[in-house]
Design a protein around this motif. Structure first.
Motif, PDB file in Angstrom:
ATOM      1  N   PHE A 132       2.368  10.833   5.472  1.00 21.71           N
ATOM      2  CA  PHE A 132       3.237   9.663   5.549  1.00 21.71           C
ATOM      3  C   PHE A 132       2.815   8.759   6.712  1.00 21.71           C
ATOM      4  O   PHE A 132       2.296   9.229   7.721  1.00 21.71           O
ATOM      5  CB  PHE A 132       4.691  10.100   5.709  1.00 21.71           C
ATOM      6  N   GLN A 133       3.089   7.474   6.523  1.00 23.16           N
ATOM      7  CA  GLN A 133       2.777   6.508   7.595  1.00 23.16           C
ATOM      8  C   GLN A 133       3.537   6.889   8.865  1.00 23.16           C
ATOM      9  O   GLN A 133       3.017   6.778   9.970  1.00 23.16           O
ATOM     10  CB  GLN A 133       3.191   5.112   7.111  1.00 23.16           C
ATOM     11  N   HIS A 134       4.775   7.344   8.683  1.00 21.84           N
ATOM     12  CA  HIS A 134       5.580   7.797   9.819  1.00 21.84           C
ATOM     13  C   HIS A 134       5.878   9.272   9.606  1.00 21.84           C
ATOM     14  O   HIS A 134       6.789   9.616   8.852  1.00 21.84           O
ATOM     15  CB  HIS A 134       6.873   6.985   9.916  1.00 21.84           C
ATOM     16  N   LEU A 141      -3.681   9.729   1.963  1.00 24.14           N
ATOM     17  CA  LEU A 141      -3.505   9.648   3.428  1.00 24.14           C
ATOM     18  C   LEU A 141      -3.043   8.240   3.794  1.00 24.14           C
ATOM     19  O   LEU A 141      -3.745   7.265   3.536  1.00 24.14           O
ATOM     20  CB  LEU A 141      -4.839   9.939   4.137  1.00 24.14           C
ATOM     21  N   ASP A 142      -1.865   8.131   4.408  1.00 25.64           N
ATOM     22  CA  ASP A 142      -1.318   6.816   4.767  1.00 25.64           C
ATOM     23  C   ASP A 142      -1.519   6.566   6.261  1.00 25.64           C
ATOM     24  O   ASP A 142      -0.799   7.118   7.089  1.00 25.64           O
ATOM     25  CB  ASP A 142       0.166   6.732   4.387  1.00 25.64           C
ATOM     26  N   GLU A 143      -2.511   5.759   6.562  1.00 24.07           N
ATOM     27  CA  GLU A 143      -2.862   5.382   7.942  1.00 24.07           C
ATOM     28  C   GLU A 143      -3.068   6.582   8.868  1.00 24.07           C
ATOM     29  O   GLU A 143      -2.410   6.709   9.897  1.00 24.07           O
ATOM     30  CB  GLU A 143      -1.800   4.432   8.517  1.00 24.07           C
ATOM     31  N   PRO A 144      -4.018   7.456   8.509  1.00 27.30           N
ATOM     32  CA  PRO A 144      -4.240   8.651   9.339  1.00 27.30           C
ATOM     33  C   PRO A 144      -4.773   8.325  10.735  1.00 27.30           C
ATOM     34  O   PRO A 144      -4.636   9.136  11.643  1.00 27.30           O
ATOM     35  CB  PRO A 144      -5.267   9.461   8.537  1.00 27.30           C
ATOM     36  N   LYS A 155       0.825  -1.215   0.000  1.00 32.17           N
ATOM     37  CA  LYS A 155       0.000   0.000   0.000  1.00 32.17           C
ATOM     38  C   LYS A 155       0.863   1.271   0.000  1.00 32.17           C
ATOM     39  O   LYS A 155       0.664   2.172  -0.821  1.00 32.17           O
ATOM     40  CB  LYS A 155      -0.938  -0.014   1.222  1.00 32.17           C
ATOM     41  N   THR A 156       1.812   1.325   0.945  1.00 31.50           N
ATOM     42  CA  THR A 156       2.664   2.512   1.015  1.00 31.50           C
ATOM     43  C   THR A 156       3.535   2.617  -0.237  1.00 31.50           C
ATOM     44  O   THR A 156       3.751   3.716  -0.760  1.00 31.50           O
ATOM     45  CB  THR A 156       3.538   2.464   2.283  1.00 31.50           C
ATOM     46  N   SER A 157       3.991   1.466  -0.739  1.00 34.32           N
ATOM     47  CA  SER A 157       4.808   1.490  -1.963  1.00 34.32           C
ATOM     48  C   SER A 157       4.006   2.063  -3.127  1.00 34.32           C
ATOM     49  O   SER A 157       4.536   2.818  -3.950  1.00 34.32           O
ATOM     50  CB  SER A 157       5.290   0.083  -2.305  1.00 34.32           C
TER      51      SER A 157
HETATM   52 MG    MG Z   1       2.345   1.058   4.803  1.00 26.99          MG
END
Ligand code: MG
Ligand code: ATP
Length: 259
Positions: A85-87, A176-179, A43-45
């Motif tokens: 970003f996720q982080h 949005l990555d894991e908000p 997903k993030t990729s």
């Molecule tokens: Mg991810």
């Protein structure tokens, strides 16, 4: 009018590792798409491919029918793409407001010289941007924290700061990555309201999230990834009832037991 975002046959390989294989989907203007799947699904990729941080090994990605593979993240940001970003990477020693204002970078008039000289036009714009940033913080439940240093706040609140920073860019497409990761349960409702308002303002949203409550509440459709491949596409309810999705999340044996 084509799709706001179209991902076609995208593959991403790192050496022999196939992170994404022939992934395709479209997101229409003003829609919210959920991108879900187990840890490591890609997903993030995929977000990194859309935002210009990764270059796919094959395939095509268009935003408003314009091919974007090969464009830099900065160029895509200037053309209306914003992401979180996720982080989150925040300036931890700066205040929340200063962190949000980093999103205004692309909206400042003139060049760095004009900015450094603080010409009247610049200071007027700076004031407007500050007011807008404060307004965004207010509307996303973070007004109280505007002058707090970022390192005094939790991971969950850092996600909210990043959302405000992304919105200050006035994007047309928001990733949005894991908000919801790290948010206390009670604050997910606030996030749901924020995401819906973003959509109502005409921004197209793609949201990666493990919190299915949030996904069910806000998305029009979801795409499920597993091991870099698209497993299915449908509504959140269809995805949750799909045996292939259940199996991907909990393993085949457990899925058979549950049936
Ligand atoms: Mg991810
Ligand atoms: N730069 C890279 N080099 C090598 N492998 C990578 C790289 N980036 C991602 N991967 C690999 O791609 C796979 C998918 O990772 P990714 O972070 O996209 O998953 P994800 O779906 O976002 O997972 P999570 O839900 O845990 O965030 C993982 O196996 C990861 O190790």
């Amino acid at each position: 009018m084509g799709a706001r975002l179209a991902v076609r046959d995208v593959s991403l390989h790192f050496g022999g590792v196939k992170v994404l294989e022939d992934v395709g989907f479209t997101v229409d203007d003003g829609q919210i798409l959920g991108l879900v799947g187990p840890n490591g699904a890609g997903k993030t990729s995929l977000f990194n491919c859309v935002s210009g941080h990764y270059r796919p090994s094959a395939g095509s990605i268009t935003i408003d029918d314009v091919e974007i593979i090969g464009s830099s993240p900065a160029r895509l940001a200037r053309h209306g793409l914003a992401r979180t970003f996720q982080h989150p990477a925040l300036q931890l020693h700066d205040t929340v407001l200063e962190n949000v204002l980093l999103g205004a970078h692309g909206r400042l008039p003139g060049g760095p010289v004009e900015w450094a000289l603080r010409l009247p036009r610049t200071t007027r714009t700076e004031k407007q941007l500050r007011a807008e940033a404060l307004d965004l913080l207010e509307r996303n439940g973070l007004g109280w924290a505007a002058r707090t240093r970022a390192d005094e706040l939790s991971h969950g609140l850092h996600k909210g700061i990043e959302l405000c920073r992304a919105l200050l860019m006035r994007p047309r497409l928001l990733l949005l990555d894991e908000p919801a990761a790290g948010l206390p349960h009670g604050e997910v409702e606030q996030l749901i309201a924020s995401v819906r308002r973003v959509r109502d303002e005409g921004i197209t949203v793609v949201i990666v999230e493990h919190n299915m409550g949030l996904i069910s509440a806000v998305t029009d459709r979801v795409v499920v990834l597993d091991h870099g491949r698209k497993l299915m596409e449908g509504t959140a309810a269809e995805a949750q009832a799909d045996p292939r999705v259940i199996e991907a999340y909990i393993g085949k044996d457990a899925a058979d037991d549950a049936a």
